[in-house]
Design a protein around this motif. Structure first.
Motif, short mmCIF file in Angstrom:
data_model
loop_
_atom_site.label_atom_id
_atom_site.label_comp_id
_atom_site.label_asym_id
_atom_site.label_seq_id
_atom_site.Cartn_x
_atom_site.Cartn_y
_atom_site.Cartn_z
N UNK A 70 37.81 55.49 42.10
CA UNK A 70 37.84 55.02 40.04
C UNK A 70 39.10 54.21 39.86
N UNK A 71 40.01 54.16 41.11
CA UNK A 71 41.47 53.49 40.77
C UNK A 71 40.69 51.98 41.98
N UNK A 72 39.81 52.00 42.18
CA UNK A 72 39.44 50.67 42.44
C UNK A 72 38.49 50.06 42.06
N UNK A 73 38.29 50.34 40.99
CA UNK A 73 36.80 50.21 39.93
C UNK A 73 37.69 49.45 38.80
N UNK A 74 39.19 50.32 38.59
CA UNK A 74 39.70 49.51 38.24
C UNK A 74 40.59 48.26 37.97
N UNK A 75 40.81 48.64 40.15
CA UNK A 75 41.31 47.10 39.85
C UNK A 75 40.50 46.40 39.70
N UNK A 76 39.26 46.25 40.27
CA UNK A 76 37.96 45.41 40.78
C UNK A 76 38.26 44.06 38.98
N UNK A 77 38.40 45.14 38.34
CA UNK A 77 38.10 44.81 37.13
C UNK A 77 39.10 44.09 36.25
N UNK A 78 40.23 44.38 36.28
CA UNK A 78 41.80 43.97 35.93
C UNK A 78 41.37 42.65 37.05
N UNK A 79 41.76 42.37 38.60
CA UNK A 79 41.75 41.03 39.33
C UNK A 79 40.54 40.19 38.49
N UNK A 80 39.48 40.88 37.95
CA UNK A 80 38.27 39.56 37.20
C UNK A 80 38.99 39.49 36.14
N UNK A 81 39.52 40.46 34.92
CA UNK A 81 40.23 39.68 33.62
C UNK A 81 40.93 39.55 34.45
N UNK A 82 42.28 39.25 35.18
CA UNK A 82 43.05 38.26 35.29
C UNK A 82 42.86 37.24 36.20
#
Lengths: 179, 200
Positions: A70-82
């Motif tokens: 879950x943490x990895x998925x959220x990190x990936x989403x955050x990076x994409x958004x950034x």
């Protein structure tokens, strides 16, 4: 009665030297307060040392794996958004930068563009007007024209148009052959 | 809670991105980490969340782990700081520790029903007193008595000096002993009452 350093020693009895331990024992025989404190601490210490470790519910590691995913998925989403946000910000920045730089270059062409714009607008308006007039004329005359003419006139016009297109094509072909 | 032979191998593999190796470390250290979180937070579900977060932080910060330190001490350090942060943010009072029922006691070597009741009552008293200790003092005491860490290791864990550890432990022990006396209504003779003026 002097209680220092006994008040400190009675909590550190295991680390005392033999002389210090003897001094403390002597003090405890005469001092009710320190003796009560020492007894209380001994009880507490026994309770703490006998307390067992509390374990989590079974499946802790599996829950941790899920949390990691879950943490990895959220990190990936955050990076994409950034990345998207940075790109959008960069584009806006570039547009602002180049917009202000290039605007003076287009300045002389603006009146010409405006003239052409008004011409296009006029043409569109005229076409719209022409279509309206033709519509009105057809509506007005459709009932007064006999059926034979209503069929033969479009056919004749279509035939003439075909003849015209064919003639133009043939003349063009001959001219090319002569050359 | 000493370092296991396989730990360094698993740590090495986990540093290279092997999740299974780190999962083995989670399996081995889940009880000490959970116990610390539980003793600090007093709530099993919050302790579970804090323990999970501790392992996640350890996983993310594994490249910063110094192999010269004991892995357990490093983990407990992360858990301690995380629990103290949580307690600082907490706006509601600490819940009762009676919620232990659905959670597992690692060992149960109580003697008999009556003795067990007495032991349980006394342990409850200790827990209640512990709850009222300051966060920094409580964590020092837990690390000292539940994990048998040395003063130096506690100091390293909490990023404070050894003298600060000694001071905190002394304050905690004294507070616990005094509270125990209050709760057990221990009478102290008038002749033995501490005379602060004469002590100085």
């Amino acid at each position: 009665m002097k209680h220092q350093p006994y008040e400190f020693w009675l909590f550190e009895r295991k680390t005392l030297s033999s002389d210090e331990a003897r001094d403390l024992e002597d003090h405890l025989t005469t001092c009710d307060n320190c003796r009560a404190l020492a007894n209380a601490w001994t009880n507490i210490e026994d309770q703490i040392l006998s307390a067992s470790l509390v374990a989590p519910l079974p499946g802790f590691t599996q829950r941790w794996r899920s949390r990691l995913a879950d943490h990895r998925r959220r990190t990936h989403q955050r990076q994409m958004s950034a990345v998207l946000f940075t790109t959008a910000l960069g584009l806006v920045g570039l547009a602002f930068l180049f917009g202000t730089e290039l605007l003076p270059l287009f300045q002389p062409a603006i009146p010409t563009l405006m003239v052409w714009g008004s011409k296009v607008a006029n043409l569109v308006a005229n076409l719209h007007l022409f279509r309206m007039i033709m519509g009105i004329l057809l509506d007005a005359s459709i009932d007064s024209i006999p059926l034979v003419y209503r069929v033969s006139l479009p056919l004749s016009l279509a035939g003439l148009a075909t003849l015209w297109v064919v003639s133009i094509n043939r003349f063009r072909y001959r001219r090319i052959r002569k050359e | 809670m000493g370092e296991r032979a396989n730990d360094s191998e698993w740590i090495h593999r986990a540093k290279q991105g092997d999740d299974d190796a780190f999962a083995k470390l989670v399996e081995v250290y889940q009880v000490p980490v959970f116990n610390l979180c539980y003793r600090m937070l007093g709530n099993p579900s919050e302790a579970e969340d804090a323990a999970q977060e501790t392992f996640l932080r350890a996983y993310r910060g594994l490249s910063r782990y110094d192999p010269k330190r004991r892995f357990a001490t490093w983990l407990l350090s992360i858990a301690s700081h995380h629990c103290i942060d949580r307690l600082r943010r907490r706006r509601y009072p600490i819940q009762s520790l009676d919620e232990l029922l659905p959670w597992q006691q690692k060992s149960d070597d109580t003697p008999g029903p009556e003795a067990a009741l007495t032991v349980k009552e006394e342990q409850e008293t200790v827990r209640e007193i512990l709850e009222h200790l300051g966060d920094q003092d409580r964590v020092a005491l837990i690390l000292r008595y539940w994990y048998d860490l040395s003063y130096e290791e506690i100091a390293q864990c909490l990023s404070i000096s050894v003298s600060a550890v000694k001071s905190r432990l002394h304050r905690s022990r004294r507070y616990l002993a005094e509270q125990w006396m209050v709760r057990k209504s221990v009478a102290v003779g008038a002749s033995g009452r501490c005379d602060e003026a004469s002590a100085l």
